[in-house]
Write a protein that holds these residues in place. Structure first.
Motif, PDB file in Angstrom:
ATOM      1  N   ALA A 103      -1.065  -6.894  -1.569  1.00 32.41           N
ATOM      2  CA  ALA A 103      -1.010  -5.605  -0.876  1.00 32.41           C
ATOM      3  C   ALA A 103      -2.371  -5.329  -0.237  1.00 32.41           C
ATOM      4  O   ALA A 103      -3.248  -4.722  -0.849  1.00 32.41           O
ATOM      5  N   VAL A 104      -2.532  -5.781   0.989  1.00 36.23           N
ATOM      6  CA  VAL A 104      -3.791  -5.640   1.708  1.00 36.23           C
ATOM      7  C   VAL A 104      -3.609  -4.660   2.865  1.00 36.23           C
ATOM      8  O   VAL A 104      -2.671  -4.784   3.643  1.00 36.23           O
ATOM      9  N   GLY A 105      -4.506  -3.694   2.952  1.00 38.10           N
ATOM     10  CA  GLY A 105      -4.435  -2.703   4.028  1.00 38.10           C
ATOM     11  C   GLY A 105      -3.609  -1.496   3.606  1.00 38.10           C
ATOM     12  O   GLY A 105      -3.215  -1.356   2.445  1.00 38.10           O
ATOM     13  N   ASP A 106      -3.370  -0.594   4.566  1.00 35.08           N
ATOM     14  CA  ASP A 106      -2.512   0.558   4.299  1.00 35.08           C
ATOM     15  C   ASP A 106      -1.110   0.060   3.958  1.00 35.08           C
ATOM     16  O   ASP A 106      -0.620  -0.877   4.587  1.00 35.08           O
ATOM     17  N   ILE A 107      -0.469   0.704   2.995  1.00 34.18           N
ATOM     18  CA  ILE A 107       0.875   0.298   2.574  1.00 34.18           C
ATOM     19  C   ILE A 107       1.849   1.447   2.823  1.00 34.18           C
ATOM     20  O   ILE A 107       1.611   2.578   2.396  1.00 34.18           O
ATOM     21  N   THR A 108       2.944   1.139   3.522  1.00 36.63           N
ATOM     22  CA  THR A 108       3.997   2.113   3.752  1.00 36.63           C
ATOM     23  C   THR A 108       5.051   1.945   2.670  1.00 36.63           C
ATOM     24  O   THR A 108       5.603   0.854   2.497  1.00 36.63           O
ATOM     25  N   CYS A 109       5.296   3.016   1.932  1.00 38.00           N
ATOM     26  CA  CYS A 109       6.314   3.018   0.882  1.00 38.00           C
ATOM     27  C   CYS A 109       7.569   3.678   1.433  1.00 38.00           C
ATOM     28  O   CYS A 109       7.498   4.772   2.009  1.00 38.00           O
ATOM     29  N   VAL A 110       8.711   3.003   1.267  1.00 38.08           N
ATOM     30  CA  VAL A 110       9.976   3.464   1.829  1.00 38.08           C
ATOM     31  C   VAL A 110      11.006   3.579   0.709  1.00 38.08           C
ATOM     32  O   VAL A 110      11.122   2.680  -0.120  1.00 38.08           O
ATOM     33  N   ALA A 111      11.758   4.680   0.727  1.00 41.93           N
ATOM     34  CA  ALA A 111      12.870   4.871  -0.208  1.00 41.93           C
ATOM     35  C   ALA A 111      14.116   5.178   0.609  1.00 41.93           C
ATOM     36  O   ALA A 111      14.048   5.972   1.557  1.00 41.93           O
TER      37      ALA A 111
END
Length: 160
Positions: free
Chosen positions: A109-117
């Protein structure tokens, strides 16, 4: 508490504040309701029935010993996205509580991470017992770094 979807509309649709500032304000207020969410300093970017997205910024405070976003920070982001989705989606006659989470870490997990549900409305309309919310964390280039399911326990509210 103000219904979450109303708070989202009030903060993100206000012309004076601007959309990004409104999203940051919403995210801060949401993390006051569930304070542990504040530990990842995420910004909700999409919130609608059956779909929620937020971004965990790539900051040292969420890193692990190898400089990537920590697994538990990722899980926290997935749970925050799921919780917001559940609040704006669940029928008024039902209630929910998290029951479990199963995830696989699929890449660094490198950089900004977008979490989606994500869910479907059919899941909520027929829910009584387990309801599975699909969750993923992705990098800017679309690489899935965490993939899983958060199981909710959904029941009908008792009549007063």
């Amino acid at each position: 508490m103000v219904k979450l979807d109303n708070l989202w509309k009030q903060t993100t649709d206000a012309p004076i504040v601007g959309n990004l500032v409104g999203k940051k304000a919403f995210s801060f207020l949401f993390s006051q309701v569930a304070p542990y969410f504040g530990s990842i300093h995420a910004t909700m970017t999409v919130l609608e029935p059956n779909h929620a997205e937020l971004v965990i910024p790539d900051k040292r405070r969420v890193h692990n010993h190898i400089g990537t976003v920590h697994a538990i920070a990722l899980c926290n982001g997935l749970e925050m996205a799921m919780g917001a989705l559940a609040e704006v989606t669940i029928p008024r006659t039902k209630r929910w509580i998290p029951k479990g989470m199963t995830v696989s870490y699929t890449a660094k997990a490198v950089g900004d991470i977008t979490c989606v549900a994500t869910t479907t409305q059919d899941q909520w309309d027929s829910a009584e017992g387990d309801l599975e919310v699909k969750v993923q964390g992705l990098t800017k280039d679309g690489t899935v770094v965490i993939d899983g399911v958060i199981t909710l326990w959904v029941t009908t509210k008792k009549q007063k």
